[in-house]
Design an enzyme around this catalytic site. Sequence first.
Site, mmCIF file in Angstrom:
data_model
loop_
_atom_site.group_PDB
_atom_site.id
_atom_site.type_symbol
_atom_site.label_atom_id
_atom_site.label_comp_id
_atom_site.label_asym_id
_atom_site.label_seq_id
_atom_site.Cartn_x
_atom_site.Cartn_y
_atom_site.Cartn_z
ATOM 1 C CB SER A 199 -2.090 -11.056 -2.980
ATOM 2 O OG SER A 199 -1.119 -10.111 -2.548
ATOM 3 C CE LYS B 10 2.218 -11.551 -1.762
ATOM 4 N NZ LYS B 10 1.500 -10.276 -1.555
ATOM 5 C CB SER C 194 -1.828 -7.820 -0.294
ATOM 6 O OG SER C 194 -2.381 -7.818 -1.567
#
Length: 481
Positions: A191, A109, A215
């Site tokens: 996210s 990420k 997330s």
Amino acid sequence: MLVMRVLYALLASLMSSLDDASDPRPALPDLYEASVTELQVGLDAGHFTSVYLVKAYLARIDEVNLKGPELRAVLEINPSALGQAAILDKERERFGRRSLLHGIPVLLKDNIATNVSEGMNTTAGSFGLLRSIVPDDAGVVKRLRKAGAIILGKINLSEFSQARGKLASGWSGRGGQGTGAYFPHADPCGSSSGSGVAASIGLAAITLGSETDGSITCPWSNNNLVGIKPTVGLTSRAGVIPISNHAIRKRIGVPRRVFLNESITRNDPFVNVAFEEALQTIEPLGNETFVLTVDLKIQLTAYFNELLTNPSGVRSIAQLIQFNDNNAQLEKPPRYEDQSIFLRARSIEGMNSTYYALLATNKDLGATRGIDAALKAHNLDALVLPAPGFTTVPADIAGYPIVTVPLGFYPSNVTIGLAGPETVYPAPGVPFGLSFLGTAFSEMELISFAFAYEQKTQTRLKRKAFFEGIPKTQLIDVIEK
Ligand SMILES: *[C@@H]1O[C@H](CO)[C@@H](O)[C@H](O)[C@H]1NC(C)=O
Ligand SMILES: *[C@@H]1O[C@H](CO)[C@@H](O)[C@H](O)[C@H]1NC(C)=O
Ligand SMILES: *[C@@H]1O[C@H](CO)[C@@H](O)[C@H](O)[C@H]1NC(C)=O
Ligand SMILES: *[C@@H]1O[C@H](CO)[C@@H](O)[C@H](O)[C@H]1NC(C)=O
Ligand SMILES: *[C@@H]1O[C@H](CO)[C@@H](O)[C@H](O)[C@H]1NC(C)=O
Ligand SMILES: *[C@@H]1O[C@H](CO)[C@@H](O)[C@H](O)[C@H]1NC(C)=O
Ligand SMILES: CC(=O)N[C@H]1CO[C@H](CO)[C@@H](O)[C@@H]1O
């Protein structure tokens, strides 16, 4: 060219039918599903190398990221990935492998810091951090490198892990709107949006996300995956752009009927459903927002200040807000303008006595009176809840672990809903998951419950992404090239 390939295939099949027994082609793993263990078997046996693995994954990313279904799951490719793979192949040949992760491509990420000398940026999806120089690899990256993993690239996410404002999941200024692979324009949730999408269709063997509030759990649920959010503190958060995701929730309808009435848990002696009780503990948790906004302000400012350089000049939330306003075409395109959480963070003082009082209240609600109380009252080992949406709240506030596994898929006649300006949820065939929640450091138990459930149901294998969302490149294609 096409003719040549057909001819080659004919010849190959003819040859292999002539000496079937003496030359069995090693079966190569299907990269859509391949596990790390499977890949290691092939790597150790010399059926393929990490260089081929990197080439295959890069080709798969290329097929679906900006072309075809335009999933926008990946932000950047590591220019050093092939070089790293070649070195690790040599090392394996001479000395064997360092660990189970040796030569395995991993996507990170984009809020997880990587040494800038490799050429990759660490930006949380924001132009405000482009070309910034981080002081060091994130703790988790150091460990991955030591274990011999290959950092393949950086993944798109909800910008600043959804801590900027009311923005659609999976959108960042740098990456645009990422989408899921199980229906065109499916909401990937967030996210860790790209982390979920990339893992769901095999764009790398491993993807890393991060979670403060839903997330990981939510994107894993939306993308037919198993996800683990460990107890806070169990993994290193050093070098991870701090997050505070609490903005986008409710939007998701939970098909309660399915969860309560299908035979998902009733016959399993090791789990019980405490669904309604858990929902009740969630109601008073609006306080989470204030605490997380204060945390965001303090931690993000600290992150900015640790950067060796940041060409955008951003060193505070106030400057970031200004940067976004000044670069609206990049950071505030139509329908993606909101930065209300940043604005609120700018205006609040910081850790005052209200903050500490609420922190204690939240801990009490999420942990002591929430999860721990529910476990104790019903003599349970774990809580089992539908993964989408609000169910992660008590565990996230408490910092407790969650394990999510695939539970089912929306039926073909479901009414398609709008999730963001460019995304839909629910939609036919879109997956949803089941979460196992427990007390602090109960990971191993949760994993064993989830594993037992998963092995019994094998839900992930019941459905694949939509046709264009499935990358076609396999190891054989790059080996024959
Ligand atoms: C990092 O960002 C810079 C500036 O946009 C760009 O030139 C570079 O290619 C990026 N790195 C990667 C690996 O994409
Ligand atoms: C980044 O990598 C380079 C090259 O391997 C190394 O010399 C440097 O010390 C690393 N920097 C950090 C901060 O880890
Ligand atoms: C579950 O099924 C039972 C019996 O079929 C029914 O009485 C109950 O209303 C159902 N619950 C929900 C939430 O649909
Ligand atoms: C936070 O929650 C507690 C307990 O529900 C409540 O007493 C308090 O008023 C809430 N504070 C805010 C700012 O919402
Ligand atoms: C703490 O800060 C918040 C937001 O800035 C404010 O609303 C609150 O009144 C402050 N508490 C105290 C005790 O000053
Ligand atoms: C969808 O199909 C199922 C099974 O055929 C049916 O029970 C249900 O009523 C349908 N729902 C809608 C919204 O049409
Ligand atoms: C690896 C990759 O395809 N990255 C792309 C991500 O999206 C941005 C914005 O469209 C592109 O500029 C990158 O090339």
